[in-house]
Design a protein around this motif. Sequence first.
Motif, PDB file in Angstrom:
ATOM      1  N   PRO A  88      11.911   6.289   0.914  1.00 50.23           N
ATOM      2  CA  PRO A  88      11.372   7.534   1.476  1.00 50.23           C
ATOM      3  C   PRO A  88       9.974   7.369   2.072  1.00 50.23           C
ATOM      4  O   PRO A  88       9.605   8.091   2.987  1.00 50.23           O
ATOM      5  CB  PRO A  88      11.328   8.484   0.275  1.00 50.23           C
ATOM      6  CG  PRO A  88      12.240   7.897  -0.742  1.00 50.23           C
ATOM      7  CD  PRO A  88      12.190   6.413  -0.538  1.00 50.23           C
ATOM      8  N   LEU A  89       9.205   6.419   1.565  1.00 48.72           N
ATOM      9  CA  LEU A  89       7.833   6.265   2.038  1.00 48.72           C
ATOM     10  C   LEU A  89       7.720   5.219   3.140  1.00 48.72           C
ATOM     11  O   LEU A  89       6.618   4.921   3.606  1.00 48.72           O
ATOM     12  CB  LEU A  89       6.910   5.909   0.878  1.00 48.72           C
ATOM     13  CG  LEU A  89       6.848   6.945  -0.241  1.00 48.72           C
ATOM     14  CD1 LEU A  89       5.879   6.533  -1.321  1.00 48.72           C
ATOM     15  CD2 LEU A  89       6.451   8.316   0.310  1.00 48.72           C
ATOM     16  N   VAL A 131      15.449  -0.573   3.535  1.00 45.20           N
ATOM     17  CA  VAL A 131      14.518  -0.184   4.595  1.00 45.20           C
ATOM     18  C   VAL A 131      14.706   1.291   4.953  1.00 45.20           C
ATOM     19  O   VAL A 131      13.746   2.051   5.056  1.00 45.20           O
ATOM     20  CB  VAL A 131      14.696  -1.087   5.838  1.00 45.20           C
ATOM     21  CG1 VAL A 131      13.819  -0.611   6.987  1.00 45.20           C
ATOM     22  CG2 VAL A 131      14.379  -2.537   5.491  1.00 45.20           C
ATOM     23  N   ASN A 132      15.963   1.704   5.107  1.00 46.81           N
ATOM     24  CA  ASN A 132      16.228   3.100   5.437  1.00 46.81           C
ATOM     25  C   ASN A 132      16.205   4.004   4.210  1.00 46.81           C
ATOM     26  O   ASN A 132      15.982   5.203   4.325  1.00 46.81           O
ATOM     27  CB  ASN A 132      17.578   3.227   6.138  1.00 46.81           C
ATOM     28  CG  ASN A 132      17.564   2.545   7.492  1.00 46.81           C
ATOM     29  OD1 ASN A 132      16.560   2.576   8.185  1.00 46.81           O
ATOM     30  ND2 ASN A 132      18.656   1.907   7.843  1.00 46.81           N
ATOM     31  N   GLU A 184       0.823  -1.202   0.000  1.00 43.39           N
ATOM     32  CA  GLU A 184       0.000   0.000   0.000  1.00 43.39           C
ATOM     33  C   GLU A 184       0.864   1.262   0.000  1.00 43.39           C
ATOM     34  O   GLU A 184       0.528   2.271  -0.600  1.00 43.39           O
ATOM     35  CB  GLU A 184      -0.920  -0.027   1.213  1.00 43.39           C
ATOM     36  CG  GLU A 184      -2.102   0.897   1.076  1.00 43.39           C
ATOM     37  CD  GLU A 184      -2.685   1.246   2.428  1.00 43.39           C
ATOM     38  OE1 GLU A 184      -2.776   0.344   3.278  1.00 43.39           O
ATOM     39  OE2 GLU A 184      -3.016   2.432   2.616  1.00 43.39           O
ATOM     40  N   ARG A 185       2.013   1.199   0.693  1.00 40.06           N
ATOM     41  CA  ARG A 185       2.861   2.393   0.779  1.00 40.06           C
ATOM     42  C   ARG A 185       3.835   2.531  -0.381  1.00 40.06           C
ATOM     43  O   ARG A 185       4.293   3.627  -0.690  1.00 40.06           O
ATOM     44  CB  ARG A 185       3.642   2.402   2.106  1.00 40.06           C
ATOM     45  CG  ARG A 185       2.840   2.974   3.258  1.00 40.06           C
ATOM     46  CD  ARG A 185       3.725   3.484   4.370  1.00 40.06           C
ATOM     47  NE  ARG A 185       4.154   4.866   4.202  1.00 40.06           N
ATOM     48  CZ  ARG A 185       3.393   5.925   4.467  1.00 40.06           C
ATOM     49  NH1 ARG A 185       2.179   5.779   4.919  1.00 40.06           N
ATOM     50  NH2 ARG A 185       3.864   7.145   4.289  1.00 40.06           N
ATOM     51  N   CYS A 186       4.178   1.407  -1.024  1.00 39.97           N
ATOM     52  CA  CYS A 186       5.167   1.483  -2.109  1.00 39.97           C
ATOM     53  C   CYS A 186       4.571   2.262  -3.279  1.00 39.97           C
ATOM     54  O   CYS A 186       3.467   1.968  -3.721  1.00 39.97           O
ATOM     55  CB  CYS A 186       5.568   0.086  -2.567  1.00 39.97           C
ATOM     56  SG  CYS A 186       6.610   0.117  -4.041  1.00 39.97           S
ATOM     57  N   SER A 187       5.340   3.251  -3.776  1.00 42.63           N
ATOM     58  CA  SER A 187       4.842   4.037  -4.914  1.00 42.63           C
ATOM     59  C   SER A 187       5.507   3.615  -6.217  1.00 42.63           C
ATOM     60  O   SER A 187       5.262   4.200  -7.248  1.00 42.63           O
ATOM     61  CB  SER A 187       5.086   5.524  -4.662  1.00 42.63           C
ATOM     62  OG  SER A 187       6.451   5.834  -4.901  1.00 42.63           O
ATOM     63  N   CYS A 221       8.611   4.056  -7.024  1.00 40.63           N
ATOM     64  CA  CYS A 221       9.423   5.172  -7.528  1.00 40.63           C
ATOM     65  C   CYS A 221      10.748   4.680  -8.100  1.00 40.63           C
ATOM     66  O   CYS A 221      11.270   5.281  -9.010  1.00 40.63           O
ATOM     67  CB  CYS A 221       9.638   6.212  -6.430  1.00 40.63           C
ATOM     68  SG  CYS A 221      10.763   5.729  -5.109  1.00 40.63           S
TER      69      CYS A 221
END
Lengths: 404, 135
Positions: free
Chosen positions: B127-128, B123-124, B83-86, B88
Amino acid sequence: MAKTIKEINEKIKKGKAVVVTAEEIIDIVDEKGLEEAANTIDVVTTATFGPMCSSGAYFNIGAVKPKIKLGGGRASLNNVPVYTGFAAADLYIGANALPDDGPHNKVFPGAFKYGGGHVIEDLVAEKDLKLIATAYGTDCYPRKNLKTWINIKDLNEAVLFNPRNAYQNYNVAVNLSDKIIYTYMGELKPKLGNANYCSAGQLSPLLNDPYYKTIGIGTRLFLGGGVGYVVWQGTQHNPTVKRKDNGVPQAPAGTLAVLGDLKQMKPEWLRGTSMQGYGATLTLGIGIPIPILNEEICRWTAVRDEEIYTQIVDYSEVYPQGKKGSLGEVNYGELKKGKITVQGKDVPTGNLSSYPKAVEIAETLKKWIMKGDFLLGEPVAYLPGPDSGYSVKPLTERPIKEGG
Amino acid sequence: MVSKKIVLHFPHTLVDQPIVCKLVKEYDLEFTILKANVTPREEGLLVLELSGEDKNYEQGIEYLKKTGVNVRPLSKNVIRNEERCSHCSVCVPICPAGALIVEPLTRKVNFYSDKCIACELCVNACPLGAMEVHF
């Protein structure tokens, strides 16, 4: 045959407007030719979804009993400080704001897990936020402390108001040094370990209207899943940079200041963002329709990645020291292949801006227009163009002498 | 053939001894070092991808256990919050294992969890905050 925005809006109202995305128009112009494409297509939708640091939101929390004047006091939301310089009940939060007691970069590289951008996402997600405020107290606003949960549903107005978004083109960031660096362009590995860029390229709004002939003050747009407007040129608007023959700037150029009702927006299109070692920000989705008023405008929207060039910039020395210099020029077609050549070395590329999300926004906006839900805004004034003489200036420091 | 990711803990009495090389010499196994670390108290940690014939693999693991090495399967997983992965793609050049690759047609980032070595660099770098560590 030239069209007007008014005529296009009439077609939209009747559900007869022909709308395509800035990706689809490329093949249409190739197949049908410019003249036919310009005649048949009414609107081209453009979009971008990426981190946009100069973003923020203002809102009015409503009066409490007894009254408190937040203006000139201090306030925080979920421990992130908000700006209190406006009247009694208006607050503004910037995407880069960070908790006063946060670790920031004390242990390098800092993670910046929660900042202003995250507060804005949580606000839009209709989560309860913890507001803590102190004021100095006046005769008409006697209260000095306020601790309460707030929710976007209860706010009088909640407005996203971003001083600088939707950059027309951006640098490709690399690192020439021998140690890893953490920048707003992401983690850059030493000795040209990677090259990060940040643009939707052929879908990006201002790259499809290079001379700002249709996007101006009053342009209606998709903003964070809701409807917004262009309200001014963005800060650092720099239309006078070098351009290719197709009019497309070869370096960061135009920008937009945009505004929209936060209550209409959705967290999916407005994400709190953490740039390791750099800070917190907001990733935002913007979609802008371009009315195809004539062949020239149509030709600009048919620009493809291979025709959009940008500069490769070293972020270990050149950028931080404010020096001038590009390591070369690449186009977005090359960048999107996943590898570019810099100083004879193959360098893998990463995009901070999501192309798949930009496609989704352009498609959504297309549907809104085709359904007749979204009419085009007619600009009431235009943004300064390449011949305006308007350009971004650095600050010339004038040192303050002691006692001065 | 078998290929597994394992975590080896070496007590301080073993860190200066040649052990892992014997997996190659005597058990005909191949290994890739995914992570190696010696703590200040001189305990060693080694994360390996170990592969070879089934029988050799079993005997190799048995040998490690006999010498006093603690052997555990790699149980740390990096999971993508879809859901959070865009998509990019900023993680793509960061991943040392080639587990994050852009699909040329859709421009979406595919996550091949079988290639993931759980190094957590993504993981770090995300950005999202879409890449999560699960134990």
